[in-house]
Design an enzyme around this catalytic site. Structure first.
Site, PDB file in Angstrom:
ATOM      1  CD  GLU A  35     -31.046  44.403   5.085  1.00 28.19           C
ATOM      2  OE1 GLU A  35     -30.401  44.885   6.027  1.00 28.19           O
ATOM      3  OE2 GLU A  35     -30.686  43.372   4.480  1.00 28.19           O
ATOM      4  CB  CYS A 197     -10.253  31.622  11.719  1.00 26.22           C
ATOM      5  SG  CYS A 197     -10.703  32.889  12.934  1.00 26.22           S
TER       6      CYS A 197
END
Length: 365
Positions: A35, A197
């Protein structure tokens, strides 16, 4: 009817990333390391760094007991070096205060150096399945487009709205899978430029997609002209072809990294417009080296300028090769100075432009 999180979880089952090197188990150390490395850095860039880092420092104790130089050496080229310094600090804190076990309390994790609200949430949800909310750059982009949230996410009011939306969508169950899924969706489908998309599971309900305004969300950071900083770096070699490096202060740009002696040019005019103009700075760097390091050098023609950009300014470097004429004992008594052999690199943290210049020096020997 499937809701937002259901759609994303279903998509994740078939298309999510499940074989990244830090996903092999729920080890909080590996997840924390990944992270931090992934902050403002793409997965494909992080993977080789993570693999090498985890091989050298397989657990928190090995990281805590390592020299900072070794940590920075493995971080060289990844950028944002404060992340590496904070990793080292945090590892020491965990060993001293938590018996080498990563804390599981959100408030305790949030207090650790270099860990913000979203990173703390990601670590605890991915490692322990806790119900924690995340809002990294990928999640911000997905939510801004889906809800049509205007404005740059860096603005406090916009970020507050995004946090509220993130909280609304985070399910009570399968939180780890959902948080990984929405990050993956932003990284692989709802990308910053040219989002695809067609495979997006929430496209039919997405405000930006339905209105053909994907490029308008999230809002762009207000443009501002970044200041220009010009420096001359003296690449001083001794009779063994070793190069003088100085360690920078522990804070600030390139904190604790090793660099060439550097003289900042304060003129508003760019002193590095071309090589001839840069060569006119040789006398300046010679006098500065004598005054600050008490050594005498003979400079050579300057190399072409090197440009490097940071978040807050652009840096233009004029590299000036030089030879040591007479060594003064004072320089060797300085623990922040070292004669470095470019042909035998050691485990030392180097600024990225310095590393490249050292490689070029090695090629010319």
């Amino acid at each position: 009817m499937p809701n937002f999180s259901d759609e994303i979880l279903t998509w994740y089952d078939s298309h999510g990333r499940k074989n990244l090197p830090w996903q092999r188990n729920r080890d909080p150390y590996r997840i924390w390391l990944s992270e931090i490395m992934l902050q403002q850095t793409q997965v494909k860039t992080v993977i080789p760094y993570f693999k090498k880092f985890i091989q050298v420092f397989p657990d928190i104790k090995s990281l805590a007991t390592a020299d900072l130089d070794h940590v920075l050496h493995l971080w060289t080229g990844l950028g944002y070096y404060a992340r590496a310094r904070n990793l080292h600090k945090t590892a020491k804190i965990i060993c001293q205060n938590y018996d080498e076990h990563f804390p599981e309390s959100f408030d305790e994790v949030l207090k650790l150096p270099g860990i913000g609200r979203s990173t703390a949430g990601a670590i605890l949800s991915l490692a322990h399945g806790q119900h924690q909310i995340i809002l990294d750059g990928n999640v911000k982009r997905v939510l801004a487009r889906f809800h049509g949230i205007t404005g740059w996410p860096g603005f406090k009011k916009v970020e507050e709205i995004l946090w509220l939306n993130a909280a609304d969508h985070t399910p009570k169950q399968q939180v780890a899978q959902y948080n990984q899924a929405i990050m993956d969706l932003g990284a692989t489908v709802c990308t910053r430029s040219q989002p695809d998309c067609r495979p997006c599971p929430i496209a039919k309900k997405c405000y930006a997609q339905q209105n053909g305004e994907q490029k308008n969300y999230p809002g762009s950071k207000p443009r501002q002209s970044l200041p220009q900083k010009n420096v001359v770096m003296a690449m001083i070699r001794n009779n063994k072809n070793e190069v003088l490096l100085l360690q920078r202060p522990p804070t600030g740009i390139w904190g604790s990294l090793w660099c060439f002696p550097e003289l900042e040019q304060t003129s508003t005019k760019n002193p590095c417009r071309d090589t001839d103009e840069a060569n006119n700075k040789k006398d300046n760097i010679t006098r500065w080296v004598k005054r600050t390091l008490d050594i005498e050098i003979n400079t050579r023609p300057a190399w072409p300028v090197v440009k490097h950009s940071f978040t807050h300014f652009h840096l233009t470097i004029t590299p000036v090769p030089a030879r040591l004429l007479r060594l003064q004992p004072a320089i060797m008594e300085n623990p922040g100075a070292v004669w470095y052999n470019p042909c035998k690199p050691d485990q030392r943290g180097l600024a990225a432009p310095v590393k490249k210049l050292l490689e070029k020096l090695r090629e010319k020997q």
